[in-house]
Design a protein around this motif. Structure first.
Motif, PDB file in Angstrom:
ATOM      1  N   GLY A 298       0.827  -1.208   0.000  1.00  0.00           N
ATOM      2  CA  GLY A 298       0.000   0.000   0.000  1.00  0.00           C
ATOM      3  C   GLY A 298       0.862   1.259   0.000  1.00  0.00           C
ATOM      4  O   GLY A 298       0.599   2.217  -0.745  1.00  0.00           O
ATOM      5  N   GLU A 299       1.913   1.259   0.816  1.00  0.00           N
ATOM      6  CA  GLU A 299       2.812   2.416   0.876  1.00  0.00           C
ATOM      7  C   GLU A 299       3.601   2.563  -0.425  1.00  0.00           C
ATOM      8  O   GLU A 299       3.822   3.676  -0.906  1.00  0.00           O
ATOM      9  N   ALA A 300       4.010   1.416  -1.002  1.00  0.00           N
ATOM     10  CA  ALA A 300       4.765   1.458  -2.256  1.00  0.00           C
ATOM     11  C   ALA A 300       3.931   2.033  -3.397  1.00  0.00           C
ATOM     12  O   ALA A 300       4.428   2.815  -4.212  1.00  0.00           O
ATOM     13  N   VAL A 301       2.657   1.648  -3.454  1.00  0.00           N
ATOM     14  CA  VAL A 301       1.778   2.172  -4.492  1.00  0.00           C
ATOM     15  C   VAL A 301       1.569   3.675  -4.297  1.00  0.00           C
ATOM     16  O   VAL A 301       1.591   4.458  -5.256  1.00  0.00           O
ATOM     17  N   LYS A 302       1.429   4.068  -3.037  1.00  0.00           N
ATOM     18  CA  LYS A 302       1.187   5.484  -2.729  1.00  0.00           C
ATOM     19  C   LYS A 302       2.374   6.365  -3.106  1.00  0.00           C
ATOM     20  O   LYS A 302       2.203   7.474  -3.616  1.00  0.00           O
ATOM     21  N   THR A 303       3.602   5.863  -2.863  1.00  0.00           N
ATOM     22  CA  THR A 303       4.810   6.664  -3.106  1.00  0.00           C
ATOM     23  C   THR A 303       5.476   6.335  -4.441  1.00  0.00           C
ATOM     24  O   THR A 303       6.529   6.873  -4.759  1.00  0.00           O
ATOM     25  N   LYS A 304       4.869   5.389  -5.190  1.00  0.00           N
ATOM     26  CA  LYS A 304       5.430   4.942  -6.481  1.00  0.00           C
ATOM     27  C   LYS A 304       6.860   4.421  -6.301  1.00  0.00           C
ATOM     28  O   LYS A 304       7.770   4.752  -7.068  1.00  0.00           O
ATOM     29  N   ASN A 305       7.030   3.575  -5.305  1.00  0.00           N
ATOM     30  CA  ASN A 305       8.310   2.908  -5.061  1.00  0.00           C
ATOM     31  C   ASN A 305       8.208   1.474  -5.592  1.00  0.00           C
ATOM     32  O   ASN A 305       7.520   0.636  -5.004  1.00  0.00           O
ATOM     33  N   PRO A 306       8.864   1.148  -6.687  1.00  0.00           N
ATOM     34  CA  PRO A 306       8.675  -0.169  -7.302  1.00  0.00           C
ATOM     35  C   PRO A 306       9.348  -1.314  -6.548  1.00  0.00           C
ATOM     36  O   PRO A 306       9.017  -2.482  -6.787  1.00  0.00           O
ATOM     37  N   LYS A 307      10.289  -1.016  -5.664  1.00  0.00           N
ATOM     38  CA  LYS A 307      11.120  -2.065  -5.073  1.00  0.00           C
ATOM     39  C   LYS A 307      10.321  -3.156  -4.355  1.00  0.00           C
ATOM     40  O   LYS A 307      10.553  -4.349  -4.608  1.00  0.00           O
ATOM     41  N   PRO A 308       9.378  -2.830  -3.456  1.00  0.00           N
ATOM     42  CA  PRO A 308       8.639  -3.919  -2.778  1.00  0.00           C
ATOM     43  C   PRO A 308       7.848  -4.792  -3.751  1.00  0.00           C
ATOM     44  O   PRO A 308       7.789  -6.023  -3.583  1.00  0.00           O
ATOM     45  N   LEU A 309       7.250  -4.188  -4.773  1.00  0.00           N
ATOM     46  CA  LEU A 309       6.490  -4.988  -5.745  1.00  0.00           C
ATOM     47  C   LEU A 309       7.414  -5.924  -6.512  1.00  0.00           C
ATOM     48  O   LEU A 309       7.096  -7.104  -6.720  1.00  0.00           O
ATOM     49  N   GLN A 310       8.534  -5.400  -6.931  1.00  0.00           N
ATOM     50  CA  GLN A 310       9.453  -6.213  -7.730  1.00  0.00           C
ATOM     51  C   GLN A 310      10.079  -7.323  -6.890  1.00  0.00           C
ATOM     52  O   GLN A 310      10.266  -8.440  -7.377  1.00  0.00           O
ATOM     53  N   GLU A 311      10.398  -7.017  -5.630  1.00  0.00           N
ATOM     54  CA  GLU A 311      10.961  -8.055  -4.760  1.00  0.00           C
ATOM     55  C   GLU A 311       9.953  -9.181  -4.526  1.00  0.00           C
ATOM     56  O   GLU A 311      10.308 -10.367  -4.555  1.00  0.00           O
ATOM     57  N   TRP A 312       8.682  -8.821  -4.305  1.00  0.00           N
ATOM     58  CA  TRP A 312       7.671  -9.853  -4.069  1.00  0.00           C
ATOM     59  C   TRP A 312       7.344 -10.636  -5.343  1.00  0.00           C
ATOM     60  O   TRP A 312       7.052 -11.833  -5.282  1.00  0.00           O
ATOM     61  N   ALA A 313       7.407  -9.968  -6.485  1.00  0.00           N
ATOM     62  CA  ALA A 313       7.163 -10.692  -7.746  1.00  0.00           C
ATOM     63  C   ALA A 313       8.215 -11.768  -7.948  1.00  0.00           C
ATOM     64  O   ALA A 313       7.899 -12.927  -8.258  1.00  0.00           O
ATOM     65  N   ILE A 314       9.476 -11.412  -7.738  1.00  0.00           N
ATOM     66  CA  ILE A 314      10.574 -12.377  -7.903  1.00  0.00           C
ATOM     67  C   ILE A 314      10.469 -13.479  -6.846  1.00  0.00           C
ATOM     68  O   ILE A 314      10.620 -14.673  -7.154  1.00  0.00           O
ATOM     69  N   LYS A 315      10.184 -13.074  -5.610  1.00  0.00           N
ATOM     70  CA  LYS A 315      10.109 -14.056  -4.522  1.00  0.00           C
ATOM     71  C   LYS A 315       8.972 -15.055  -4.750  1.00  0.00           C
ATOM     72  O   LYS A 315       9.130 -16.267  -4.523  1.00  0.00           O
ATOM     73  N   GLN A 316       7.834 -14.580  -5.220  1.00  0.00           N
ATOM     74  CA  GLN A 316       6.707 -15.491  -5.460  1.00  0.00           C
ATOM     75  C   GLN A 316       6.987 -16.423  -6.635  1.00  0.00           C
ATOM     76  O   GLN A 316       6.620 -17.598  -6.599  1.00  0.00           O
ATOM     77  N   LYS A 317       7.636 -15.920  -7.661  1.00  0.00           N
ATOM     78  CA  LYS A 317       8.006 -16.791  -8.787  1.00  0.00           C
ATOM     79  C   LYS A 317       8.962 -17.883  -8.302  1.00  0.00           C
ATOM     80  O   LYS A 317       8.814 -19.063  -8.651  1.00  0.00           O
ATOM     81  N   GLU A 318       9.940 -17.490  -7.483  1.00  0.00           N
ATOM     82  CA  GLU A 318      10.889 -18.473  -6.956  1.00  0.00           C
ATOM     83  C   GLU A 318      10.188 -19.486  -6.050  1.00  0.00           C
ATOM     84  O   GLU A 318      10.607 -20.646  -5.955  1.00  0.00           O
ATOM     85  N   GLY A 319       9.096 -19.062  -5.395  1.00  0.00           N
ATOM     86  CA  GLY A 319       8.344 -19.970  -4.540  1.00  0.00           C
ATOM     87  C   GLY A 319       7.522 -20.983  -5.317  1.00  0.00           C
ATOM     88  O   GLY A 319       7.102 -22.004  -4.761  1.00  0.00           O
ATOM     89  N   GLY A 320       7.268 -20.690  -6.593  1.00  0.00           N
ATOM     90  CA  GLY A 320       6.510 -21.624  -7.424  1.00  0.00           C
ATOM     91  C   GLY A 320       5.191 -21.079  -7.938  1.00  0.00           C
ATOM     92  O   GLY A 320       4.403 -21.846  -8.512  1.00  0.00           O
ATOM     93  N   ALA A 321       4.915 -19.783  -7.744  1.00  0.00           N
ATOM     94  CA  ALA A 321       3.662 -19.205  -8.258  1.00  0.00           C
ATOM     95  C   ALA A 321       3.609 -19.323  -9.779  1.00  0.00           C
ATOM     96  O   ALA A 321       4.630 -19.245 -10.456  1.00  0.00           O
ATOM     97  N   HIS A 322       2.389 -19.495 -10.285  1.00  0.00           N
ATOM     98  CA  HIS A 322       2.184 -19.579 -11.731  1.00  0.00           C
ATOM     99  C   HIS A 322       1.626 -18.276 -12.312  1.00  0.00           C
ATOM    100  O   HIS A 322       1.760 -18.017 -13.502  1.00  0.00           O
ATOM    101  N   TYR A 323       0.962 -17.496 -11.482  1.00  0.00           N
ATOM    102  CA  TYR A 323       0.442 -16.178 -11.835  1.00  0.00           C
ATOM    103  C   TYR A 323       0.769 -15.232 -10.670  1.00  0.00           C
ATOM    104  O   TYR A 323       0.947 -15.674  -9.525  1.00  0.00           O
TER     105      TYR A 323
END
Length: 262
Positions: A16-41
């Motif tokens: 929520g804070e990242a979206v508000k301040t337009k900070n891409p880092k938390p979104l990108q870190e979670w995208a990579i982490k979820q892919k590494e965990g095995g997410a398909h979408y």
């Protein structure tokens, strides 16, 4: 079992804070982490505090696609935001979600067909979420009919019979399992089914245990996909084991590793 990573959602404080301040880092870190965990979408939701959800969704799609090639699930009640996001997606996306309400069906189904997107359809309408399986299935039938009407391939329709927290709506839990069983008989080919799995354990003390047990139970009833915590190792191992035990994947000793990397 398709796992849709749930973590990039504005309901979480860091996102929520990242979206508000337009900070891409938390979104990108979670995208990579979820892919590494095995997410398909990867599910993307701006959250309720975003002032401009159209701009917010466009920004989320762009920054996540910079680091992650998984298909996206655009999660919003604002269909203008979803449409704006669909125009930017590099791979066919999924729309999350549309209830069995005619005006919203007429807005979402043609949009999905135009953008080659899949749809999550909810078994609820203006009256809310039904208590029993039969009423959930009746609403699912309206969504199946809409797919036929608007030309959406049945395999692109995911029906969500809407699980509620077991600590406040325990009687719904077996009704959702029965609804999953019946939904698979609504058409040939059948629509697919999905759950927002983590809802079942909201505010319960041992959430991972409830999540993975319910995932296994729902899979045995015909569940195809879950919006879930892709970084819960035990949950992902359960999802992999379910596919083996239901004869949906070919057994090998490293089946968990194979599941996470495909």
């Amino acid at each position: 079992m398709i796992i849709i990573g749930e973590r990039i959602n504005g309901m979480f404080t860091d996102i929520g804070e990242a979206v508000k301040t337009k900070n891409p880092k938390p979104l990108q870190e979670w995208a990579i982490k979820q892919k590494e965990g095995g997410a398909h979408y990867i599910d993307l939701n701006t959250g309720p505090s975003c002032d401009d959800r159209v701009a917010g969704m466009k920004w989320m799609v762009e920054v996540v696609q910079e680091v992650c090639d998984l298909p996206l699930v655009l999660d919003s009640t604002n269909y203008d935001a979803i449409e704006a996001g669909l125009k930017l997606c590099k791979k066919p996306a999924m729309i999350n979600s549309v209830p069995a309400e005619r005006p919203k069906i007429e807005r979402v189904f043609p949009m999905a067909v135009e953008h080659n997107a899949q749809i999550i359809g909810l078994t609820m309408n203006e009256k809310g979420i039904p208590k029993n399986a039969d009423a959930r299935v009746a609403l699912a039938m309206e969504l199946v009919a809409a797919a036929d009407e608007f030309g959406l391939p049945m395999e692109d329709l995911f029906i969500d019979p809407l699980i509620l927290p077991v600590n406040v709506a325990q009687d719904h839990v077996p009704e959702v399992l029965e609804a999953i069983r019946q939904i698979k008989f609504l058409a040939d080919p059948a629509p697919r089914t999905v759950l927002g799995l983590s809802n079942v354990s909201q505010k319960s003390p041992d959430r991972p245990l409830l999540n993975r047990v319910y995932l296994a139970m729902a899979a045995a009833c015909g569940l195809d996909a879950a919006i879930a915590d892709a970084n819960d190792d035990s949950l992902m191992e359960t999802a992999a084991s379910v596919e083996i035990l239901l004869n949906q994947a070919i057994y090998c000793d490293s089946y968990v590793k194979v599941y996470r990397t495909r």
